[in-house]
Design a protein around this motif. Sequence first.
Motif, PDB file in Angstrom:
ATOM      1  N   UNK A 196      48.454  39.527  42.390  1.00 43.02           N
ATOM      2  CA  UNK A 196      48.022  39.866  41.027  1.00 43.02           C
ATOM      3  C   UNK A 196      49.180  40.441  40.221  1.00 43.02           C
ATOM      4  N   UNK A 197      49.944  41.261  40.881  1.00 41.30           N
ATOM      5  CA  UNK A 197      51.129  41.843  40.217  1.00 41.30           C
ATOM      6  C   UNK A 197      52.111  40.725  39.847  1.00 41.30           C
ATOM      7  N   UNK A 198      52.343  39.815  40.791  1.00 44.15           N
ATOM      8  CA  UNK A 198      53.278  38.702  40.545  1.00 44.15           C
ATOM      9  C   UNK A 198      52.773  37.827  39.392  1.00 44.15           C
ATOM     10  N   UNK A 199      51.472  37.569  39.378  1.00 43.03           N
ATOM     11  CA  UNK A 199      50.884  36.762  38.302  1.00 43.03           C
ATOM     12  C   UNK A 199      51.095  37.415  36.939  1.00 43.03           C
ATOM     13  N   UNK A 200      51.018  38.726  36.941  1.00 42.22           N
ATOM     14  CA  UNK A 200      51.112  39.450  35.674  1.00 42.22           C
ATOM     15  C   UNK A 200      52.547  39.452  35.137  1.00 42.22           C
TER      16      UNK A 200
END
Lengths: 358, 358
Positions: free
Chosen positions: A275-279
């Motif tokens: 999720x962090x990477x997606x953001x």
Amino acid sequence: MHKKLFIPGPVEVSQDVLEKMAMPMIGHRSKEASELQRRISDNLRKLFYTKNEILLSTSSGTGLMEGAVRCGTLKRAAIFSVGAFGDRWYSIAESNNVPADKFEFPMGEAVDPKVVDDVLKTGKYDLITVTHNETSTGVMNPIEEIAQVVKKYPDVIFCVDTVSSAAGVKIEVDKLGIDICITSSQKCLALPPGLSICTFSEKARERAEKVKFRGTYLDLLALYKYIKKKDYQYPTTPSLSHMFALDYQLDKILNQEGLENRFKKHIEMAEIVRNWADKYFEVFADRNHLSNTLTTVKNTRGISVADLNKELGKRGFTISNGYGSLKEKTFRIAHMGDCTVNDVKELLQNINEILNLK
Amino acid sequence: MHKKLFIPGPVEVSQDVLEKMAMPMIGHRSKEASELQRRISDNLRKLFYTKNEILLSTSSGTGLMEGAVRCGTLKRAAIFSVGAFGDRWYSIAESNNVPADKFEFPMGEAVDPKVVDDVLKTGKYDLITVTHNETSTGVMNPIEEIAQVVKKYPDVIFCVDTVSSAAGVKIEVDKLGIDICITSSQKCLALPPGLSICTFSEKARERAEKVKFRGTYLDLLALYKYIKKKDYQYPTTPSLSHMFALDYQLDKILNQEGLENRFKKHIEMAEIVRNWADKYFEVFADRNHLSNTLTTVKNTRGISVADLNKELGKRGFTISNGYGSLKEKTFRIAHMGDCTVNDVKELLQNINEILNLK
């Protein structure tokens, strides 16, 4: 300052586990050694969901991969590679004059089970190797689907490298029909590097009996025969320190934490990092086959990964740069072993601060 | 109760050394790892009196023996055996389809350098293996005299197993012209088992370049090339814990104890045990070639060695029964590593009390 390791091995080892590495020596031909090694094998069988025998080797995972290819191939090995650790299987076969063909998939993609079927259909192969979790790209191969295919070919020895997934991801060896399932100490088991482990099926044993030149130190059949004859003692002097620590850690994982909880924790950590990477960036690998133990992040912001790691180092953390040709184009965050959800959050918070991500 | 080990490995490990096994992990691709491994190699060169490169392997000594035979033989290996560990060299060659012949000497006797000359004179062999210290019989082979012979044959790769002697007995690798000199952690270096070490000459390197199938994990040339290219980092994840302990222990041996003092201590301990054996039993091996690190005692009194060891266990000591066919006919007392003259005296005093020897 000690840096907390978020690299795909060696991983951070808990203080209580480290202390077991410092236990006084015992004789490796003692009753005590037999009991220790038998208990470890019994517990590893639970971790791998198998009734097969367990073999320990004082070597890295590569050692047992070599043992598997050498002891298991009579005709030809089919190597399915999705990155650096898949390629390693092939170079092992080559270096031992074991006939083999490599079937590659593009970086970031998983093994296509249909291709496995097409390859095995030719009847040319009697051993296949698959990397369950490819730490160079962050791909986790669809091992259940591949296993369904391999089951159609009863003469094929099924070898799986679960070095960076076993004990973090559920791998049901008997259900999947894996003949030789390999892992090592310094990944999801959260021990120091220096010990590798494999399961060894009856079918693998029968095959090895037919292979003439299996070598000595990495000969899986010799390990098997010795532990059977000598009550779980090993032919050469093993790393007892690792065994003390493994014994302790298996008890913790199985009886305190619980396997299912450990698997769930790994999924949670993976989701947080994804999720962090997606953001802020992008996930490198095929979204349908993302690893639960490591995330490879595409460097879409063109940051200097080396500089980021330098700054993280000052704060007591380390992550990994991209592997080989993916260096600086990607970076890798391992979330495996005794690492917790809070550890992962703390790391990401620090990356955010360094890169000024909001 | 912990039993002090007087067995030929694993040996007793000092508490301060054990504690180094519990140091927190570092990345094996870090600058810190390079520095650690380079420092270890530099110090091991002093211990072996060599300018040759040092290779570390996360394996037992058997692993590097296999690497040596596989990487060093193009024509045929001549294996000189005076017991179980000499025989191991031969079975390693056999299991790898490396052409080899074994030349055996009666149990308790040493290798005759004249026989070595006769064998090499045939021109059939391009590698020879010698066990410096044979722990099954307590023989220490006349390595200087053998070296004089081997020097006459410049095409022969000279491999010596110093597993149970290096760091306890002076072995001047360059002076003796040894190409591959192998030891492991759990003997005279007094570390836990799990790491093996060898020296690797330029001649051995050149030979290995010509051997096509050297395998992967135990390929000495691959280790050599990797440490040269990657500043003393290793191709697979090594046992960092052992390296922390080895680094510390080498500093202690070289800079606190002093190598010459350590060798002298080993001679003293050997003399005490031999004198004791002469008084109450008999020394098993040829008196001209007695080991300085282990004494095999002929059971001339017909005692039960198993019972003696049981009683010793209650007092916190362990010795070894005879090896293989010498079981109960002999027993073995190891006096190596960090073991002291006082430790040896204490052990013998306890044996005297148990057996009522006066």
